[in-house]
Design a protein around this motif. Structure first.
Motif, mmCIF file in Angstrom:
data_model
loop_
_atom_site.group_PDB
_atom_site.id
_atom_site.type_symbol
_atom_site.label_atom_id
_atom_site.label_comp_id
_atom_site.label_asym_id
_atom_site.label_seq_id
_atom_site.Cartn_x
_atom_site.Cartn_y
_atom_site.Cartn_z
ATOM 1 N N UNK A 43 -5.657 -15.961 0.554
ATOM 2 C CA UNK A 43 -5.864 -14.923 -0.333
ATOM 3 C C UNK A 43 -7.402 -14.499 -0.194
ATOM 4 N N UNK A 44 -7.970 -14.887 0.907
ATOM 5 C CA UNK A 44 -9.489 -14.615 0.803
ATOM 6 C C UNK A 44 -9.488 -13.124 1.639
ATOM 7 N N UNK A 45 -10.715 -12.821 2.132
ATOM 8 C CA UNK A 45 -10.974 -11.735 2.930
ATOM 9 C C UNK A 45 -10.391 -11.841 4.367
ATOM 10 N N UNK A 46 -9.077 -12.182 4.409
ATOM 11 C CA UNK A 46 -8.495 -12.404 5.681
ATOM 12 C C UNK A 46 -8.084 -11.172 6.170
ATOM 13 N N UNK B 196 -0.911 -7.149 -4.641
ATOM 14 C CA UNK B 196 -0.937 -8.329 -3.867
ATOM 15 C C UNK B 196 -0.159 -9.460 -4.485
ATOM 16 N N UNK C 70 0.654 -1.212 -0.002
ATOM 17 C CA UNK C 70 -0.038 -0.048 0.015
ATOM 18 C C UNK C 70 0.716 1.247 -0.087
ATOM 19 N N UNK D 12 -4.181 0.757 -2.270
ATOM 20 C CA UNK D 12 -3.729 -0.671 -2.451
ATOM 21 C C UNK D 12 -2.972 -0.801 -3.699
ATOM 22 N N UNK E 163 -1.557 -11.783 -7.432
ATOM 23 C CA UNK E 163 -2.997 -12.094 -7.379
ATOM 24 C C UNK E 163 -3.925 -10.812 -7.593
ATOM 25 N N UNK E 164 -3.535 -9.703 -7.151
ATOM 26 C CA UNK E 164 -4.332 -8.620 -7.618
ATOM 27 C C UNK E 164 -3.709 -7.323 -7.843
ATOM 28 N N UNK E 165 -3.953 -6.422 -8.524
ATOM 29 C CA UNK E 165 -3.364 -5.212 -8.830
ATOM 30 C C UNK E 165 -4.451 -4.091 -8.461
ATOM 31 N N UNK E 166 -3.765 -3.070 -8.019
ATOM 32 C CA UNK E 166 -4.536 -1.940 -7.655
ATOM 33 C C UNK E 166 -3.910 -0.810 -8.344
#
Lengths: 115, 113
Positions: B97-100, B48, B35, B45, B55-58
């Motif tokens: 990689x969930x909403x942890x 990730x 971040x 963000x 896994x994910x791009x912001x």
């Protein structure tokens, strides 16, 4: 688009007074909601989270938050504020994206506590 | 102490330079998130990684890149630095990689002069 709104940029309360910090989210699916606190010069620390079940969740340091689906809100409360609670508070929602989740944070509310 | 470590704590550099920020996640956590926190943009963000894979791009600029190594530590590379890149950069880790719950490191303060 998903978003998190914290309408109050700054809040000042007296020590011992009650506190409510507002958070509204925009997200079509079931939200996973979080409150974090950031003390000056520090990283973010999780206060509490809501995934499902009881809509009133208890967190650390005497904080609680209530999820209200009808109002798309997840307000943070504390019955009696201590001087050490002065910090910045962030609300966040985890949104599903491409098989994983990413957090969207609000802009934060800075809390000042008067002695 | 969240268990997430970040180095260095402070970094001062000049425009046009390249820097590398390092993050070690909590023991057992497979996901690492980066971040950027600045006064005008808030907490944004960037990217990730989960178990070595993106896994994910912001809102990550093309001048920025990251990777996660087999030992799960991660590095964020910032190149062709501009004054506007001055910010606090946080790393966070989570179990899956969930909403942890994400656990945040203390941050690296980058100053570009």
């Amino acid at each position: 688009a998903q978003s998190v709104t914290q309408p109050d940029i700054h809040i000042t309360v007296s020590e011992g007074a009650s506190l409510e910090l507002r958070c509204n989210y925009s997200y079509g699916a079931t939200p996973y909601l979080f409150w974090y606190v950031q003390s000056p010069g520090q990283g973010l620390q999780l206060l509490l989270k809501y995934f499902s079940g009881d809509t009133l969740v208890q967190g650390i340091k005497g904080f609680e938050a209530e999820f209200k689906r009808s109002q798309s809100s997840f307000n943070l409360r504390k019955p009696s504020v201590h001087w050490s609670d002065a910090a910045e508070y962030f609300c966040a929602v985890a949104v599903a994206t491409s098989g994983t989740y990413k957090y969207i944070f609000g802009t934060g509310t800075r809390l000042k506590v008067l002695a | 102490d969240s268990g997430v470590t970040q180095t260095p704590k402070h970094l001062i550099t000049a425009t046009g330079q390249r820097v590398t920020l390092r993050c070690s996640p909590r023991s057992g956590d497979l996901s690492v998130y980066w971040y950027q926190q600045s006064l005008d943009q808030g907490l944004q963000f960037l990217i990730q990684y989960y178990n070595g894979e993106e896994r994910a791009k912001g809102n990550i600029l093309e001048r920025f890149s990251a990777q996660q190594f087999p030992d799960l530590h991660s590095e964020l590379n910032l190149s062709s630095l501009e004054l506007g890149d001055s910010a606090l950069y946080f790393c966070a880790s989570s179990r899956g990689d969930g909403a942890d719950t994400q656990y945040f490191g203390p941050g690296t303060r980058l100053t570009v002069l």
